[in-house]
Design a protein around this motif. Sequence first.
Motif, PDB file in Angstrom:
ATOM      1  N   LYS A  53       0.831  -1.208   0.000  1.00  0.00           N
ATOM      2  CA  LYS A  53       0.000   0.000   0.000  1.00  0.00           C
ATOM      3  C   LYS A  53       0.866   1.259   0.000  1.00  0.00           C
ATOM      4  CE  LYS A  53      -3.987  -2.019   2.406  1.00  0.00           C
ATOM      5  NZ  LYS A  53      -4.820  -1.963   3.639  1.00  0.00           N
ATOM      6  N   GLU A  55       3.982   1.517  -0.983  1.00  0.00           N
ATOM      7  CA  GLU A  55       4.705   1.608  -2.252  1.00  0.00           C
ATOM      8  C   GLU A  55       3.833   2.242  -3.327  1.00  0.00           C
ATOM      9  OE1 GLU A  55       5.986  -2.325  -3.139  1.00  0.00           O
ATOM     10  OE2 GLU A  55       7.832  -2.183  -1.942  1.00  0.00           O
ATOM     11  N   ASN A  56       2.559   1.868  -3.363  1.00  0.00           N
ATOM     12  CA  ASN A  56       1.649   2.459  -4.333  1.00  0.00           C
ATOM     13  C   ASN A  56       1.420   3.942  -4.046  1.00  0.00           C
ATOM     14  OD1 ASN A  56      -1.751   2.706  -4.979  1.00  0.00           O
ATOM     15  ND2 ASN A  56      -0.334   2.180  -6.604  1.00  0.00           N
ATOM     16  N   GLN A  57       1.289   4.303  -2.772  1.00  0.00           N
ATOM     17  CA  GLN A  57       1.142   5.709  -2.414  1.00  0.00           C
ATOM     18  C   GLN A  57       2.377   6.512  -2.809  1.00  0.00           C
ATOM     19  OE1 GLN A  57       0.230   5.859   1.755  1.00  0.00           O
ATOM     20  NE2 GLN A  57      -1.828   5.010   1.503  1.00  0.00           N
ATOM     21  N   ARG A  60       2.372   7.137  -6.548  1.00  0.00           N
ATOM     22  CA  ARG A  60       1.434   8.194  -6.939  1.00  0.00           C
ATOM     23  C   ARG A  60       1.939   9.578  -6.517  1.00  0.00           C
ATOM     24  NH1 ARG A  60      -2.873   7.695  -4.100  1.00  0.00           N
ATOM     25  NH2 ARG A  60      -2.625   5.692  -3.044  1.00  0.00           N
ATOM     26  N   THR A 118       3.533   3.824 -11.254  1.00  0.00           N
ATOM     27  CA  THR A 118       2.272   3.926 -10.524  1.00  0.00           C
ATOM     28  C   THR A 118       1.350   2.767 -10.869  1.00  0.00           C
ATOM     29  OG1 THR A 118       2.458   6.338 -10.519  1.00  0.00           O
ATOM     30  CG2 THR A 118       0.291   5.408 -10.058  1.00  0.00           C
ATOM     31  N   ARG A 119       1.250   2.453 -12.156  1.00  0.00           N
ATOM     32  CA  ARG A 119       0.384   1.343 -12.568  1.00  0.00           C
ATOM     33  C   ARG A 119       0.914   0.008 -12.043  1.00  0.00           C
ATOM     34  NH1 ARG A 119      -0.575   3.177 -18.905  1.00  0.00           N
ATOM     35  NH2 ARG A 119      -1.968   4.956 -18.456  1.00  0.00           N
ATOM     36  N   THR A 121       2.794  -0.627  -9.325  1.00  0.00           N
ATOM     37  CA  THR A 121       2.556  -0.780  -7.887  1.00  0.00           C
ATOM     38  C   THR A 121       1.072  -0.959  -7.581  1.00  0.00           C
ATOM     39  OG1 THR A 121       2.520   1.652  -7.663  1.00  0.00           O
ATOM     40  CG2 THR A 121       4.617   0.512  -7.229  1.00  0.00           C
ATOM     41  N   GLY A 122       0.211  -0.369  -8.421  1.00  0.00           N
ATOM     42  CA  GLY A 122      -1.227  -0.618  -8.256  1.00  0.00           C
ATOM     43  C   GLY A 122      -1.567  -2.073  -8.514  1.00  0.00           C
ATOM     44  N   LYS A 125      -0.277  -4.106  -5.561  1.00  0.00           N
ATOM     45  CA  LYS A 125      -1.145  -3.926  -4.396  1.00  0.00           C
ATOM     46  C   LYS A 125      -2.412  -4.777  -4.525  1.00  0.00           C
ATOM     47  CE  LYS A 125      -3.930  -0.315  -2.147  1.00  0.00           C
ATOM     48  NZ  LYS A 125      -5.205  -0.681  -2.816  1.00  0.00           N
ATOM     49  N   GLY A 270       1.831  -6.364 -13.606  1.00  0.00           N
ATOM     50  CA  GLY A 270       2.744  -5.492 -12.889  1.00  0.00           C
ATOM     51  C   GLY A 270       4.170  -5.621 -13.367  1.00  0.00           C
TER      52      GLY A 270
END
Length: 443
Positions: A53, A55-57, A60, A118-119, A121-122, A125, A270
Amino acid sequence: MKKILFTYLIFGLFVGEIKAQDTLRLTFQEAVEIGLRQNLNYRTLNNQQEVLKIENQAARMGHLPRLNASNSFFRQSGQQYQQVEDQLIVTNLTNNSISSSVNMTMPVFNGGRRINMTRATGFFKEAGENEMERAAQEMMFTVSQQYLQVLLDEELYRIAQENLANQKKLLEQIDGFVEAGLRTLSDQYNQQSEVARLETVALNAKIQWETDAWTLAETLQLDSNTIPKLEGISLTPSRSEYLSMPLEELYDLSIGQRKDFKQQQLLEAGNKKMLTVARSVYYPQINAFFNYNTFYTSFDDRRINEQLFQIYPQRTLGLSLTIPIFNNFENRLSVTRSKVEYQNQQLEKSALERRISQEVKLAYENYKASIKREEATKLQLTAAEEAQVAISERFRLGVSNFVDLSQANQQLVTGQSDYAQSLYTLYFQEIILKYALGVLEVN
C-alpha cells in the motif's frame, strides 16, 4: 505383556500431562476466526500488504515535485579574506554565518517511468489483496481439514471404547458359560486376548485424537498449555450444486474465481509495467528545478533579516537534460532482469492454470466417489449389524463358534469405522471442491 505395561505407563504419563492443560471449547466458525487472527503466515501476509500500500502511495506521490530545505549555522575563526576596493585584505577574525536554501525538482519527461511505476505498484497492491483472500481460504481449508480430523478421531475413539465395553461384557458371559460347562477354556482365553488387543486399539485411538488436537492448536496458535475441545457438526449427507455442472463449466468458474490465479494475472501485468519502467532509462530525462539560496555573515553590519531576505537571496529556475550514452551496461542489466522476471511470471501463471484444471478434476471425481463410498459403507454397516446380532444369538445358543463371533464383531467395528470415515470424507470433499473452484466463503 511387558510391551503392554510399558504402553500403559507412557499413556498414563501422557494423560497426566493432558489433564494439566487448559481446554478451550470451540465451534467451527470460532476456530476459523482464531486462525485468521492468530496464524503466523496470514499475519505475515497482512504485514506485507501494508508495504504494498505504501509503495503504491509513494509511486502516486512521485508525480508531485520534490521539495527540500536546508539550513546551516557555523562560526569560522582564523584568517578571513575581504575584498576592499582593489585590495584583498587578510585579517584574523571570527565570522558567524547562516546559510539557507530551498530546492525543488520535478520530472518533466522520464520515458513514462512515473506513470508505469504507478500502474505497476497498483497491480502489485491488488495482487496482494487477492493473495490475502486466497490465504484466508487456505486457512479455512486447513482448519476445516484438521477440525474434521479431530472430530473423526474422537468418533473412532468412541467406537473403540464401545467395542471394548461390549467385548468385556462378552468375556463375562463366556466366563459364565465356561463355569457352566457350555464353553471351552480356549474360548475364554481367546476372548481375554481379544479384550487386551482392543484395549491397545482404544489407547492408540486416544493418542491419535490428542495428537491431532495439538496439531490444530498449533495451527490456531493457541497458548502452549491450551488444547481445543471441539463442538460437533451436522454430517447429514448432501449433494453440492456443482456436481450437476459439466467439468468445462467448472474449469471456467475456477479461472474466474480463484484468487491465486487472479493474483498471478496481476503480477504478470505489474511485471510487464516494471519492464517498461526499466526500459525508460534508455530515453533522455528532463527535469525542472528551482533553487532559492541566501546567507548571513557577521562581517556585514546590516540586520539578519535584511541580509537573508533582501540583500543576498539568489533564485535559480531552469531545466536539466540528461542523455544516457554509456553507463557500463548497468541500464541493460536492469532491463534484462525485469524482462526475465516478467517471463518467469508468465511461466508461473501458465503452471498455475494447468494445476487448477487438475485440482478441479480431482476434487470433482473424488467428491462423486465419496458419495458412492458413503452409500456403500452405510449398506456395509447395516449388514454387519444384522450379522453380528444373528451370530451373537447363535453363539449364545451354542450353534456358532468363537471364530464366527469374533469375525462378526470385527466386521461390525470395521463397518462403524468405515461409515464414520465416509461421512467425514464426504463432508470434507465438498469443502475441497469449493476450495479448488475458489468459491469457499470465509465468513
